[in-house]
Every structure is written in C-alpha cells, then in structure tokens.
Design a protein around this motif. Sequence first.
Motif, PDB file in Angstrom:
ATOM      1  N   ASP A  71     -52.900  29.106 -99.135  1.00  0.00           N
ATOM      2  CA  ASP A  71     -51.793  28.374 -98.522  1.00  0.00           C
ATOM      3  C   ASP A  71     -51.884  28.531 -97.016  1.00  0.00           C
TER       4      ASP A  71
ATOM      5  N   CYS B 192     -43.853  31.226 -93.008  1.00  0.00           N
ATOM      6  CA  CYS B 192     -43.803  31.187 -94.467  1.00  0.00           C
ATOM      7  C   CYS B 192     -45.058  30.557 -95.026  1.00  0.00           C
ATOM      8  N   LEU B 193     -45.214  30.742 -96.325  1.00  0.00           N
ATOM      9  CA  LEU B 193     -46.237  30.048 -97.095  1.00  0.00           C
ATOM     10  C   LEU B 193     -45.502  28.871 -97.735  1.00  0.00           C
TER      11      LEU B 193
ATOM     12  N   SER C 254     -45.504  28.077-101.762  1.00  0.00           N
ATOM     13  CA  SER C 254     -44.813  29.050-102.620  1.00  0.00           C
ATOM     14  C   SER C 254     -43.437  29.428-102.083  1.00  0.00           C
ATOM     15  N   LYS C 255     -43.099  28.944-100.903  1.00  0.00           N
ATOM     16  CA  LYS C 255     -41.791  29.215-100.271  1.00  0.00           C
ATOM     17  C   LYS C 255     -41.566  30.705-100.001  1.00  0.00           C
ATOM     18  N   GLN C 256     -42.637  31.454 -99.802  1.00  0.00           N
ATOM     19  CA  GLN C 256     -42.518  32.874 -99.496  1.00  0.00           C
ATOM     20  C   GLN C 256     -42.442  33.074 -97.986  1.00  0.00           C
ATOM     21  N   ILE C 257     -41.519  33.912 -97.555  1.00  0.00           N
ATOM     22  CA  ILE C 257     -41.396  34.247 -96.141  1.00  0.00           C
ATOM     23  C   ILE C 257     -42.323  35.421 -95.861  1.00  0.00           C
ATOM     24  N   VAL C 258     -43.197  35.267 -94.877  1.00  0.00           N
ATOM     25  CA  VAL C 258     -44.132  36.338 -94.539  1.00  0.00           C
ATOM     26  C   VAL C 258     -43.790  37.002 -93.211  1.00  0.00           C
TER      27      VAL C 258
ATOM     28  N   SER D 268     -40.242  37.408 -90.469  1.00  0.00           N
ATOM     29  CA  SER D 268     -38.897  37.104 -90.006  1.00  0.00           C
ATOM     30  C   SER D 268     -38.647  37.988 -88.799  1.00  0.00           C
TER      31      SER D 268
ATOM     32  N   LEU E 210     -36.967  27.209 -92.136  1.00  0.00           N
ATOM     33  CA  LEU E 210     -37.880  26.990 -93.265  1.00  0.00           C
ATOM     34  C   LEU E 210     -38.174  25.507 -93.454  1.00  0.00           C
TER      35      LEU E 210
END
Length: 123
Positions: free
Chosen positions: A34, A68-69, A72-76, A78, A97
């Motif tokens: 991603d 984020c990715l 996959s809606k993952q926050i990497v 913040s 986002l």
Amino acid sequence: MVTFQVLQADGGVASAAINAATLALIDAGVPMKDYVCACSAAMVDDFPFLDLSHLEEVVVGSMVTFACLPRSKQIVLSEMSGRLHLDYLDKVMDAALKGCEDVFHIMDSIVRSQVAHMAAAMG
C-alpha cells in the motif's frame, strides 16, 4: 546517512516528505502492499482545513499530521503540534484521513500513468 535542508517551505513539510518518500520508493521498484499517504489538518472557526500554509499554521497554532495506508485505512503516523480541544479531534482526523485518501488517488493515477508510459516506451 543522508542529510538535507529545506530551502523554502510554505507549510506541510512533513506531509510532503512522507508523500515524496512513498513515490521515491515506488519509483525505485521497492515492492509495497500500500502507499503511505500523509495530510495535515487543523480547525479554523469550527471547520477542519487541510494542508495549511506556513502562515496559516502560525496563526492557527495547532495542527495534526496523519499518515495512513489508504487501502486498509490504518493510521501509521499521528503527530500534533500545539493543543487541540478533544471535541475537535474527530472532525480533524476525519478531514485529514479524507485528505490522505485524495492524495492516494492522485499519487496512484500518476504512478499508473508513468508505468503505462514506460511500458509503451519499452515496446
């Protein structure tokens, strides 16, 4: 170790660096599941604003940068600079986002266009 110096910036340096690093890895042929897309946001008069200029960052005082990715809606990442009231966090996070998702679509279309161009040039 590589060092660099930002000669001129008008805000969004961290987001720009993350997005540029993602594109550099893709261009280098590094396999990735991603993209890592970044966007900054802040609250201005009860409305979330994206990608603030340096002057806007100084005036607002508090800003949040998210990476984020998007698939996959993952926050990497913040990162917050300044103080932000908890009541505004959801609005700012949703806007950032959504901004990351928009950045992803732009980056993906450019990468796909470049790949198609290179494939056509190779025959």
